[in-house]
Write an enzyme that holds these catalytic residues in place. Sequence first.
Site, PDB file in Angstrom:
ATOM      1  N   LYS A  18      57.868  94.975  14.301  1.00 46.64           N
ATOM      2  CA  LYS A  18      58.938  95.751  15.183  1.00 46.64           C
ATOM      3  C   LYS A  18      59.337  95.268  16.360  1.00 46.64           C
ATOM      4  O   LYS A  18      60.351  95.518  17.069  1.00 46.64           O
ATOM      5  CB  LYS A  18      58.186  97.402  15.294  1.00 46.64           C
ATOM      6  N   TYR A  74      38.685  97.864  37.687  1.00 44.76           N
ATOM      7  CA  TYR A  74      38.240  99.155  37.706  1.00 44.76           C
ATOM      8  C   TYR A  74      36.962  99.549  37.829  1.00 44.76           C
ATOM      9  O   TYR A  74      36.081  99.041  37.533  1.00 44.76           O
ATOM     10  CB  TYR A  74      38.689  99.755  36.223  1.00 44.76           C
ATOM     11  N   PHE A 118      49.932  89.256  19.710  1.00 37.68           N
ATOM     12  CA  PHE A 118      48.735  88.449  20.246  1.00 37.68           C
ATOM     13  C   PHE A 118      48.006  87.871  18.865  1.00 37.68           C
ATOM     14  O   PHE A 118      48.084  86.559  18.598  1.00 37.68           O
ATOM     15  CB  PHE A 118      47.995  89.077  21.175  1.00 37.68           C
ATOM     16  N   TYR A 135      43.378 105.682  22.132  1.00 38.26           N
ATOM     17  CA  TYR A 135      43.559 104.393  21.155  1.00 38.26           C
ATOM     18  C   TYR A 135      42.450 104.134  20.204  1.00 38.26           C
ATOM     19  O   TYR A 135      42.744 104.051  19.073  1.00 38.26           O
ATOM     20  CB  TYR A 135      43.721 103.214  22.283  1.00 38.26           C
ATOM     21  N   LYS A 150      42.558 104.408  16.142  1.00 42.61           N
ATOM     22  CA  LYS A 150      42.290 103.135  15.125  1.00 42.61           C
ATOM     23  C   LYS A 150      41.080 103.806  14.207  1.00 42.61           C
ATOM     24  O   LYS A 150      41.182 103.565  13.070  1.00 42.61           O
ATOM     25  CB  LYS A 150      41.785 102.217  16.143  1.00 42.61           C
ATOM     26  N   THR A 153      39.047  97.559  15.211  1.00 44.40           N
ATOM     27  CA  THR A 153      38.340  97.435  16.592  1.00 44.40           C
ATOM     28  C   THR A 153      37.040  97.927  16.664  1.00 44.40           C
ATOM     29  O   THR A 153      36.561  98.718  15.994  1.00 44.40           O
ATOM     30  CB  THR A 153      39.291  97.799  17.749  1.00 44.40           C
ATOM     31  N   ASP A 154      36.278  97.124  17.367  1.00 41.06           N
ATOM     32  CA  ASP A 154      34.758  97.860  17.767  1.00 41.06           C
ATOM     33  C   ASP A 154      34.711  99.058  18.304  1.00 41.06           C
ATOM     34  O   ASP A 154      33.693  99.925  18.733  1.00 41.06           O
ATOM     35  CB  ASP A 154      33.923  96.544  18.530  1.00 41.06           C
ATOM     36  N   GLU A 155      36.029  99.578  18.915  1.00 43.72           N
ATOM     37  CA  GLU A 155      35.994 100.602  19.724  1.00 43.72           C
ATOM     38  C   GLU A 155      35.911 102.011  19.276  1.00 43.72           C
ATOM     39  O   GLU A 155      35.523 102.957  19.742  1.00 43.72           O
ATOM     40  CB  GLU A 155      37.228 100.603  20.682  1.00 43.72           C
ATOM     41  N   THR A 190      58.001  95.380  19.540  1.00 42.01           N
ATOM     42  CA  THR A 190      58.014  96.276  20.593  1.00 42.01           C
ATOM     43  C   THR A 190      57.652  95.139  21.902  1.00 42.01           C
ATOM     44  O   THR A 190      57.676  94.205  21.813  1.00 42.01           O
ATOM     45  CB  THR A 190      56.509  97.035  20.480  1.00 42.01           C
TER      46      THR A 190
HETATM   47  P1  NAD Z   1      49.443  93.234  20.337  1.00 42.41           P
HETATM   48  O1  NAD Z   1      49.782  94.719  20.845  1.00 42.41           O
HETATM   49  O2  NAD Z   1      49.452  92.118  21.087  1.00 42.41           O
HETATM   50  O3  NAD Z   1      50.456  93.152  19.064  1.00 42.41           O
HETATM   51  C1  NAD Z   1      50.503  94.219  18.312  1.00 42.41           C
HETATM   52  C2  NAD Z   1      51.947  93.791  17.278  1.00 42.41           C
HETATM   53  O4  NAD Z   1      52.326  95.061  16.295  1.00 42.41           O
HETATM   54  C3  NAD Z   1      53.172  93.539  18.189  1.00 42.41           C
HETATM   55  O5  NAD Z   1      53.797  92.508  17.834  1.00 42.41           O
HETATM   56  C4  NAD Z   1      54.123  94.873  17.914  1.00 42.41           C
HETATM   57  O6  NAD Z   1      55.542  94.460  17.976  1.00 42.41           O
HETATM   58  C5  NAD Z   1      53.806  95.196  16.409  1.00 42.41           C
HETATM   59  N1  NAD Z   1      53.802  96.582  16.257  1.00 42.41           N
HETATM   60  C6  NAD Z   1      53.624  97.538  17.300  1.00 42.41           C
HETATM   61  N2  NAD Z   1      54.338  98.792  16.721  1.00 42.41           N
HETATM   62  C7  NAD Z   1      54.704  98.436  15.373  1.00 42.41           C
HETATM   63  C8  NAD Z   1      55.156  99.305  14.459  1.00 42.41           C
HETATM   64  N3  NAD Z   1      55.701 100.528  14.510  1.00 42.41           N
HETATM   65  N4  NAD Z   1      56.154  98.662  13.375  1.00 42.41           N
HETATM   66  C9  NAD Z   1      55.779  97.456  13.144  1.00 42.41           C
HETATM   67  N5  NAD Z   1      55.147  96.348  14.211  1.00 42.41           N
HETATM   68  C10 NAD Z   1      54.671  97.034  15.338  1.00 42.41           C
HETATM   69  O7  NAD Z   1      47.937  93.693  19.530  1.00 42.41           O
HETATM   70  P2  NAD Z   1      46.680  92.451  19.307  1.00 42.41           P
HETATM   71  O8  NAD Z   1      45.786  92.693  20.438  1.00 42.41           O
HETATM   72  O9  NAD Z   1      47.612  91.510  18.820  1.00 42.41           O
HETATM   73  O10 NAD Z   1      46.317  93.657  18.016  1.00 42.41           O
HETATM   74  C11 NAD Z   1      46.277  93.199  16.873  1.00 42.41           C
HETATM   75  C12 NAD Z   1      45.585  94.218  16.040  1.00 42.41           C
HETATM   76  O11 NAD Z   1      44.141  93.975  16.228  1.00 42.41           O
HETATM   77  C13 NAD Z   1      45.543  95.692  16.216  1.00 42.41           C
HETATM   78  O12 NAD Z   1      45.501  96.569  15.192  1.00 42.41           O
HETATM   79  C14 NAD Z   1      44.246  95.833  17.459  1.00 42.41           C
HETATM   80  O13 NAD Z   1      43.945  97.381  17.271  1.00 42.41           O
HETATM   81  C15 NAD Z   1      43.560  94.994  16.532  1.00 42.41           C
HETATM   82  N6  NAD Z   1      42.244  94.451  17.462  1.00 42.41           N
HETATM   83  C16 NAD Z   1      42.497  93.913  18.529  1.00 42.41           C
HETATM   84  C17 NAD Z   1      41.685  93.258  19.559  1.00 42.41           C
HETATM   85  C18 NAD Z   1      41.972  92.693  20.901  1.00 42.41           C
HETATM   86  O14 NAD Z   1      41.057  92.349  21.589  1.00 42.41           O
HETATM   87  N7  NAD Z   1      43.148  92.529  21.316  1.00 42.41           N
HETATM   88  C19 NAD Z   1      40.229  93.305  19.113  1.00 42.41           C
HETATM   89  C20 NAD Z   1      40.057  93.947  17.914  1.00 42.41           C
HETATM   90  C21 NAD Z   1      41.185  94.579  17.118  1.00 42.41           C
HETATM   91  O1  DAU Z   2      37.096  95.881  21.850  1.00 45.14           O
HETATM   92  C1  DAU Z   2      38.586  95.322  21.325  1.00 45.14           C
HETATM   93  C2  DAU Z   2      39.506  96.010  22.113  1.00 45.14           C
HETATM   94  O2  DAU Z   2      39.727  95.126  23.429  1.00 45.14           O
HETATM   95  C3  DAU Z   2      40.705  96.050  21.407  1.00 45.14           C
HETATM   96  O3  DAU Z   2      40.681  96.869  20.330  1.00 45.14           O
HETATM   97  C4  DAU Z   2      41.949  96.454  22.432  1.00 45.14           C
HETATM   98  O4  DAU Z   2      42.978  96.436  21.708  1.00 45.14           O
HETATM   99  C5  DAU Z   2      41.949  95.486  23.424  1.00 45.14           C
HETATM  100  O5  DAU Z   2      43.238  95.887  24.193  1.00 45.14           O
HETATM  101  C6  DAU Z   2      40.710  95.289  24.355  1.00 45.14           C
HETATM  102  O6  DAU Z   2      40.477  96.816  24.875  1.00 45.14           O
HETATM  103  P1  DAU Z   2      39.842  96.967  26.246  1.00 45.14           P
HETATM  104  O7  DAU Z   2      40.263  98.131  26.738  1.00 45.14           O
HETATM  105  O8  DAU Z   2      38.402  96.427  26.158  1.00 45.14           O
HETATM  106  O9  DAU Z   2      40.646  95.394  27.027  1.00 45.14           O
HETATM  107  P2  DAU Z   2      41.318  95.539  28.649  1.00 45.14           P
HETATM  108  O10 DAU Z   2      41.513  94.047  28.493  1.00 45.14           O
HETATM  109  O11 DAU Z   2      42.389  96.338  28.689  1.00 45.14           O
HETATM  110  O12 DAU Z   2      40.163  95.777  29.487  1.00 45.14           O
HETATM  111  C7  DAU Z   2      39.013  94.933  29.384  1.00 45.14           C
HETATM  112  C8  DAU Z   2      37.938  95.486  30.464  1.00 45.14           C
HETATM  113  O13 DAU Z   2      38.449  95.314  31.825  1.00 45.14           O
HETATM  114  C9  DAU Z   2      37.956  96.966  30.342  1.00 45.14           C
HETATM  115  O14 DAU Z   2      36.453  97.583  30.917  1.00 45.14           O
HETATM  116  C10 DAU Z   2      38.776  97.641  31.458  1.00 45.14           C
HETATM  117  C11 DAU Z   2      38.695  96.662  32.654  1.00 45.14           C
HETATM  118  N1  DAU Z   2      40.015  96.154  33.429  1.00 45.14           N
HETATM  119  C12 DAU Z   2      41.195  96.038  32.461  1.00 45.14           C
HETATM  120  C13 DAU Z   2      42.341  95.859  33.100  1.00 45.14           C
HETATM  121  C14 DAU Z   2      43.728  95.777  32.473  1.00 45.14           C
HETATM  122  C15 DAU Z   2      40.036  96.096  34.774  1.00 45.14           C
HETATM  123  O15 DAU Z   2      38.831  96.471  35.257  1.00 45.14           O
HETATM  124  N2  DAU Z   2      41.230  95.828  35.352  1.00 45.14           N
HETATM  125  C16 DAU Z   2      42.470  95.761  34.623  1.00 45.14           C
HETATM  126  O16 DAU Z   2      43.327  95.557  35.108  1.00 45.14           O
END
Ligand code: NAD
Ligand code: DAU
Length: 349
Positions: free
Chosen positions: A34, A211, A12, A154, A158, A129-131, A36
């Site tokens: 990779k 949730y 993403f 998770y 991180k 991540t902020d988590e 995935t």
């Molecule tokens: P995502 O799950 O959409 O993408 C992860 C990518 O990593 C995928 O393309 C997957 O194929 C690849 N991958 C997974 N395992 C691998 C491996 N072993 N070797 C090589 N590639 C591999 O994740 P995202 O939401 O795009 O997040 C990207 C980064 O940003 C992550 O490190 C996540 O912790 C961080 N992040 C995400 C958010 C968010 O809101 N999504 C917020 C803050 C930080």
């Molecule tokens: O804060 C950054 C993080 O945000 C990233 O590091 C993570 O990779 C990313 O997945 C995201 O984590 P969250 O757990 O906050 O995101 P998610 O979209 O899974 O959930 C957002 C909120 O919505 C959380 O409070 C859980 C709730 N939720 C989620 C799903 C999937 C629901 O209520 N129903 C759902 O079906």
Amino acid sequence: MDDLLITGGAGFIGSHVVRKFIKSGKYNIINLDKLTYAGNLENLRDVENESYYTFVKGDICDIDFLQNLFSAHDFKGVIHLAAESHVDRSITNPMEFIQTNVVGTVNLLNAAKKSWEGKSDRRFYHVSTDEVYGSLGEKGFFLETTPYDPKSPYSASKASSDHFVRAYGNTYGLPYVISNCSNNYGPNHFPEKLIPLMIHNIRNKKPLPVYGKGENIRDWLYVEDHARAIELIFEKGKNKETYNIGGFNEWKNIDLVELLCDIMDEKLGNNQGTSRELITFVKDRAGHDMRYAIDATKIKKELGWEPSLQFKEGLQKTVDWYFDNEEWLNDVTSGDYLKYYDENYKNRQ
Ligand code: NAD
Ligand code: DAU
């Protein structure tokens, strides 16, 4: 032109980062992924034939593969995004998160350390991540100085990877920078995460699983704003520093889902209120963090970054993207996705 390694570029956020760096025209981009369930080359179809861009399929857990890659390229920098990213999956399968997020990151650090020995002017950028800061009560914000207190498998993985990056900087002098960002949303978001899952379910008139009581709060940022911050930090950030990135945009989950329902009703030509009827409160996420909120003052003051999009504008753009990319959505929601989703939903009844 210098070689730049971006990991997780088919995911993403990574796909937006790869596109941004290709467009800057300053580096020869090597995207290592990779592929995935979360990685998808469709996310980069529009730029895959650009010069100075190469996709390499590979696993950051494979040490030999990484050594070969670092022998074949003299990388000027690494921007590391590859990870397992979904909190719910980390609750059912923590080992995979330890492997990819911790072991995979340390493998990458080792490969960079070996390849960069005696060379200056290199940079390892770890995207986090902020988590890692844990969960907030009603007041306050996460600052760069907030102590780590991860609460899910998770976020623990991180946090561990962040610690390893800093440890390699401190022990071996590896030049690094880290950013910790809040929740992203926008195009290419895999529909297991809240916003794209709700868009997908509303379109298909499926229940919208909220949730607990829907009172948890997240701080949402449009993904292209995050990609812009990453480019800025890579180019202008200081080594050994941490930058928090966030939208100053807090939303209670239930309020966000209701807003999305209303935007979708408008788009689908439904009577207002139709999609809200799909909202279903389900069993809460185990150990569900209550509130995240980033204080993004440092990156604004030091690098001049701030979010560019208002949330409603960003949500509308996101909804439009999912309507315009129906094939993408159908593709990623076929096969294993349905099995995962149905099981997850059944377990929450
Ligand atoms: P995502 O799950 O959409 O993408 C992860 C990518 O990593 C995928 O393309 C997957 O194929 C690849 N991958 C997974 N395992 C691998 C491996 N072993 N070797 C090589 N590639 C591999 O994740 P995202 O939401 O795009 O997040 C990207 C980064 O940003 C992550 O490190 C996540 O912790 C961080 N992040 C995400 C958010 C968010 O809101 N999504 C917020 C803050 C930080
Ligand atoms: O804060 C950054 C993080 O945000 C990233 O590091 C993570 O990779 C990313 O997945 C995201 O984590 P969250 O757990 O906050 O995101 P998610 O979209 O899974 O959930 C957002 C909120 O919505 C959380 O409070 C859980 C709730 N939720 C989620 C799903 C999937 C629901 O209520 N129903 C759902 O079906």
